[in-house]
Scaffold this motif. Structure first.
Motif, PDB file in Angstrom:
ATOM      1  N   LEU A  15      35.104  -0.757 -46.614  1.00 54.78           N
ATOM      2  CA  LEU A  15      33.963  -0.488 -45.737  1.00 54.78           C
ATOM      3  C   LEU A  15      34.292  -0.833 -44.291  1.00 54.78           C
ATOM      4  O   LEU A  15      33.971  -0.076 -43.371  1.00 54.78           O
ATOM      5  CB  LEU A  15      32.733  -1.268 -46.212  1.00 54.78           C
ATOM      6  CG  LEU A  15      31.468  -1.090 -45.382  1.00 54.78           C
ATOM      7  CD1 LEU A  15      30.992   0.359 -45.451  1.00 54.78           C
ATOM      8  CD2 LEU A  15      30.398  -2.043 -45.853  1.00 54.78           C
ATOM      9  N   LEU A  16      34.972  -1.962 -44.079  1.00 55.80           N
ATOM     10  CA  LEU A  16      35.372  -2.342 -42.718  1.00 55.80           C
ATOM     11  C   LEU A  16      36.348  -1.330 -42.128  1.00 55.80           C
ATOM     12  O   LEU A  16      36.250  -0.980 -40.949  1.00 55.80           O
ATOM     13  CB  LEU A  16      35.984  -3.742 -42.713  1.00 55.80           C
ATOM     14  CG  LEU A  16      35.004  -4.896 -42.895  1.00 55.80           C
ATOM     15  CD1 LEU A  16      35.757  -6.209 -43.037  1.00 55.80           C
ATOM     16  CD2 LEU A  16      34.035  -4.963 -41.735  1.00 55.80           C
ATOM     17  N   LEU A  19      34.403   1.716 -41.049  1.00 54.99           N
ATOM     18  CA  LEU A  19      33.683   1.458 -39.794  1.00 54.99           C
ATOM     19  C   LEU A  19      34.628   1.446 -38.599  1.00 54.99           C
ATOM     20  O   LEU A  19      34.298   1.980 -37.530  1.00 54.99           O
ATOM     21  CB  LEU A  19      32.922   0.139 -39.891  1.00 54.99           C
ATOM     22  CG  LEU A  19      31.710   0.144 -40.822  1.00 54.99           C
ATOM     23  CD1 LEU A  19      31.125  -1.257 -40.952  1.00 54.99           C
ATOM     24  CD2 LEU A  19      30.661   1.118 -40.322  1.00 54.99           C
ATOM     25  N   PHE A  23      34.416   4.160 -35.316  1.00 52.34           N
ATOM     26  CA  PHE A  23      34.091   3.726 -33.959  1.00 52.34           C
ATOM     27  C   PHE A  23      35.298   3.448 -33.058  1.00 52.34           C
ATOM     28  O   PHE A  23      35.131   3.286 -31.857  1.00 52.34           O
ATOM     29  CB  PHE A  23      33.213   2.476 -34.009  1.00 52.34           C
ATOM     30  CG  PHE A  23      31.865   2.738 -34.622  1.00 52.34           C
ATOM     31  CD1 PHE A  23      30.939   3.517 -33.974  1.00 52.34           C
ATOM     32  CD2 PHE A  23      31.560   2.234 -35.878  1.00 52.34           C
ATOM     33  CE1 PHE A  23      29.704   3.776 -34.548  1.00 52.34           C
ATOM     34  CE2 PHE A  23      30.332   2.475 -36.459  1.00 52.34           C
ATOM     35  CZ  PHE A  23      29.392   3.254 -35.789  1.00 52.34           C
TER      36      PHE A  23
END
Length: 126
Positions: A15-16, A19, A23
């Protein structure tokens, strides 16, 4: 470690990474990918080596890691910088001192790696 805990850790890491991928700028993603792969390969190499080869491997790795000195030298005098030509930008004082510190620490690491390697090889000759 339990299988559920491991799955939770890998899920959170995935998940990190997603992300970060959403971004972060493209240039950062290329460098970050190389960093993550280098961490993984380094972990596998160090933890899967037999104990009798661990110290020689680490000492040679310290010597090889001296590639950092190239980056520090580039920071002190960036490529394309010729004399004091108009438009030539010198690095800031902080960056120069960090680069000098990096050169000094890398030199210690590099020569220490060679010294330990030499000592280990002399022990194997006896």
């Amino acid at each position: 470690m339990a299988a559920g805990t491991t799955a939770m850790i890998f899920g959170t890491a995935a998940l990190l990474f997603v992300l970060i991928g959403i971004f972060a700028p493209a240039a950062f993603l290329g460098h970050f990918t190389v960093f993550v792969l280098a961490c993984f390969v380094g972990y596998q190499v160090v933890w899967n080596v037999t104990p009798s080869l661990h110290t020689p491997l680490m000492s040679v790795t310290n010597a090889i890691s001296s590639i950092i000195i190239i980056g520090a030298l580039v920071q002190i005098a960036p490529p394309g910088l010729v004399g004091d030509a108009a438009g030539a930008v010198r690095p800031e004082v902080l960056i120069r001192w960090l680069a000098v510190t990096g050169i000094a620490l890398t030199a210690v690491n590099m020569f220490g790696g060679f010294a330990v390697t030499r000592r280990m090889l002399s022990m194997f000759r006896k």
